[in-house]
Write an enzyme that holds these catalytic residues in place. Structure first.
Site, PDB file in Angstrom:
ATOM      1  N   LYS A 260       0.673  -1.287  -0.024  1.00 11.49           N
ATOM      2  CA  LYS A 260       0.043   0.006   0.031  1.00 11.49           C
ATOM      3  C   LYS A 260       0.841   1.111   0.151  1.00 11.49           C
ATOM      4  CE  LYS A 260      -3.321   2.575   2.825  1.00 11.49           C
ATOM      5  NZ  LYS A 260      -4.150   2.445   4.148  1.00 11.49           N
ATOM      6  N   ASP A 265      -2.512  10.035   4.029  1.00 10.93           N
ATOM      7  CA  ASP A 265      -3.955   9.882   4.134  1.00 10.93           C
ATOM      8  C   ASP A 265      -4.480  10.648   4.841  1.00 10.93           C
ATOM      9  OD1 ASP A 265      -6.127   8.526   4.219  1.00 10.93           O
ATOM     10  OD2 ASP A 265      -5.715   6.807   5.377  1.00 10.93           O
ATOM     11  N   LYS A 272     -10.153  12.797   8.255  1.00 12.81           N
ATOM     12  CA  LYS A 272      -9.727  12.133   9.489  1.00 12.81           C
ATOM     13  C   LYS A 272      -9.653  13.458  10.513  1.00 12.81           C
ATOM     14  CE  LYS A 272      -6.840   8.552   7.999  1.00 12.81           C
ATOM     15  NZ  LYS A 272      -7.606   7.432   8.906  1.00 12.81           N
ATOM     16  N   ASP A 283       1.555   6.179   5.835  1.00 14.32           N
ATOM     17  CA  ASP A 283       0.526   5.145   5.261  1.00 14.32           C
ATOM     18  C   ASP A 283       1.176   4.344   4.033  1.00 14.32           C
ATOM     19  OD1 ASP A 283      -1.873   3.944   5.574  1.00 14.32           O
ATOM     20  OD2 ASP A 283      -3.148   5.552   4.589  1.00 14.32           O
ATOM     21  N   ASP A 342     -11.889   7.144   3.463  1.00 10.46           N
ATOM     22  CA  ASP A 342     -10.881   6.956   4.421  1.00 10.46           C
ATOM     23  C   ASP A 342     -10.699   5.357   4.387  1.00 10.46           C
ATOM     24  OD1 ASP A 342      -8.943   7.473   6.148  1.00 10.46           O
ATOM     25  OD2 ASP A 342      -9.992   7.656   7.929  1.00 10.46           O
ATOM     26  N   GLU A 344      -9.463   3.752   1.938  1.00 12.30           N
ATOM     27  CA  GLU A 344      -8.929   3.999   0.689  1.00 12.30           C
ATOM     28  C   GLU A 344      -7.740   2.851   0.367  1.00 12.30           C
ATOM     29  OE1 GLU A 344      -7.641   5.353   3.247  1.00 12.30           O
ATOM     30  OE2 GLU A 344      -5.707   4.798   2.997  1.00 12.30           O
ATOM     31  N   ARG A 346      -7.799  -0.226   0.782  1.00 12.43           N
ATOM     32  CA  ARG A 346      -8.346  -1.364   0.111  1.00 12.43           C
ATOM     33  C   ARG A 346      -8.572  -1.323  -1.284  1.00 12.43           C
ATOM     34  NH1 ARG A 346     -12.915  -1.573   4.662  1.00 12.43           N
ATOM     35  NH2 ARG A 346     -11.122  -0.907   5.766  1.00 12.43           N
TER      36      ARG A 346
END
Ligand code: BES
Ligand code: MN
Ligand code: ZN
Length: 488
Positions: A260, A265, A272, A283, A342, A344, A346
């Site tokens: 990933k 993020d 967030k 992230d 959020d 994101e 996946r």
């Protein structure tokens, strides 16, 4: 850093010339080791124990200066309660903590007691590298972590070859861990998707790895609607990195690692909260770790085929950003209702998993700082491992144990899939708060029907918060060990 082995000197350990001599007392009562040591060393050990300077507990260490009769200027005594790699590594770390800030340039390490030479040497390289890494990229004023320039391990003549092999492997893995830490520590404005692509290309140049970087247009042609939905809110160009190391036979199926690569993020429109949002620069820890593993494997010239895939983008809010309720079509053709922007990770991984199919891989492992729920479930010690494949799960758990980079298996029962249902698409991208790490994995599982697949959720293990905030380089050790174990 120069690593090497030294055959046990005839004149004895007390005559070894070094800035610092570190003795790791393995197993037994540390007192009992005194009998095996030359008088000056035995006396120093007994005195340190008697005076309470050194406690007979695993991970305890003490530094003594100018011990009479000992040639090295400093003597470090460190305790490993048993002969396990874990105890050995813990003792080394404790000893190195005393050594690294001081004037030691030449360090010599010796085990007192039984220890397997190969893993001991490998762990020594890892421990030294871990102790001496220092982030300086945006803090050039930081003083150097250490003066250490040479580290030697004392071994029996018969063990020399395996110890050298252990050092070589340890150095290769450490170079990957270092890269992963450095990339993950970089702030979001210094580590963009383009930076990750450049890092991959650098590995390509140094180690003969074929690297291809797909641009947004290429991803559009491939139909990566889910990855691109995350990327569309960002002004920073997204990249889909494909790196291929071919060290095995031509027809041998590769291992595919997917990381990933969210370089920041924010949560997107499902923004967030502000507290600790800076940590979302980490992230891309999954991406950093698969690039680190690639570097380790290529540096060691392992006889194996390895493909690394990194979907890389920021997750930003904005006038072009994807909105809750938007439905997108993934590369697999399946449609996804994005209920929370959020979730994101996946969304970018599912297209990478579909892309992985073209390599007809022997196994695919994705690595992601995927869910806060995984941190709640497992804390910061073990990464979450998800796989429906018993053998693959066992291999990965064993690799994690061997690398002292452990994981813990989590469930994937069909019942956990329930929450992903959507009235407007083949699936939603979230499944409710309960079991959040598992429902995230269930989402990914929907894209792996054609694969032997495992997923590592490293949200709790990729970095440390608080005063020692920073990337850990995990799970490069686990991944490298896993790949090496499959090499011929
Ligand atoms: N990158 C985060 C996961 C994360 C959170 C890692 C905290 C480390 C610490 C991920 O993209 C995310 O935001 N996940 C959401 C999913 C939720 C919206 C279903 C989460 O965990 O809250
Ligand atoms: Mn997120
Ligand atoms: Zn994320």
């Amino acid at each position: 850093m120069d690593f090497n082995t030294l055959v046990v000197p005839k004149a004895g350990l007390a005559r070894v010339s070094a800035d610092t001599l570190m003795l790791v007392l393995v197993g037994a009562e540390p007192k009992d080791h005194a009998a095996a040591l030359e008088a000056p060393l035995a006396e120093a050990l007994s005195a340190a124990l008697d005076d309470g300077e050194l406690q007979a507990k695993s991970g305890q260490a003490v530094m003594l200066h100018r011990v009479v009769g000992v040639k090295a200027r400093r003597l470090v005594l460190a305790i490993a309660a048993d002969s396990s790699a874990k105890a050995w590594r813990k003792a080394l770390s404790a000893g190195l903590a005393l050594v690294k800030g001081g004037g030691t340039s030449k360090l010599v390490v010796a085990a007192v007691g039984e220890i397997a030479a190969q893993p001991a040497a490998q762990a020594l390289a890892a421990a030294v590298s871990e102790a001496t890494y220092l982030y300086r990229h945006t803090k050039p004023s930081a003083p150097p972590a250490s003066k250490l320039a040479s580290v030697s391990l004392i071994v029996a003549k018969a063990d020399e070859a395996v110890a050298k092999a252990g050092l070589a492997r340890g150095i290769a893995i450490a170079s990957g861990v270092d890269l992963a830490r450095e990339l993950a520590n970089l702030p979001g404005n210094h580590c963009t998707p383009s930076t990750l692509a450049a890092a991959a290309q650098q590995i390509g140049k140094e180690h003969g790895v074929k690297v291809q970087v797909l641009e947004r247009k290429d991803c559009e042609k491939l139909g990566m609607g889910s990855f691109l939905a995350v990327a569309q809110g960002s002004a920073e160009p997204c990249k889909f990195i494909v790196a291929q190391y071919l060290g095995g036979a031509k027809k041998e199926r590769p291992i595919v690692l997917v990381g990933k690569g969210i370089t920041f993020d924010t949560g997107g429109i499902s923004l967030k909260p502000g507290a600790e949002m800076d940590e979302m620069k980490f992230d891309m820890g999954g991406a950093a770790s698969v690039l680190g593993a690639l570097k380790a494997v290529a540096a060691a010239k392992a006889r194996v085929n390895l493909v690394v895939l990194v979907p890389a983008t920021e997750n930003m809010p904005g006038g072009r950003a994807v909105k809750p309720g938007d439905v997108v079509t993934s590369m697999s053709g399946k449609t996804i209702e994005i209920l929370n922007t959020d979730a994101e990770g996946r969304l970018i991984l599912c297209d990478a998993l579909t892309y992985a199919e073209r390599f007809e891989p022997a196994a695919v492992v994705d690595v992601a700082t995927l869910t806060g729920a995984c941190v709640i479930a497992l804390g910061h010690h073990r990464s979450g491992l998800f796989s429906a494949d018993e053998a693959l799960a066992a291999e990965l758990l064993a690799a994690g144990d061997a690398a002292l980079d452990p994981a813990w298996r989590m469930p994937l029962d069909d019942e956990y899939d329930e929450g992903l249902k959507s009235n407007f698409a083949d699936m939603g991208n979230i499944g409710g708060r309960a079991g959040g790490a598992i429902t995230a994995a269930m989402f990914l599982k929907r894209f792996t029907a054609k694969l032997r697949w495992a997923h590592l959720d490293i949200a709790g293990t990729a970095w440390k918060s608080g005063a020692a905030k920073g990337a850990t380089g995990r799970p490069v050790g686990l991944l490298a060990e896993f790949v090496f174990a499959r090499a011929r």
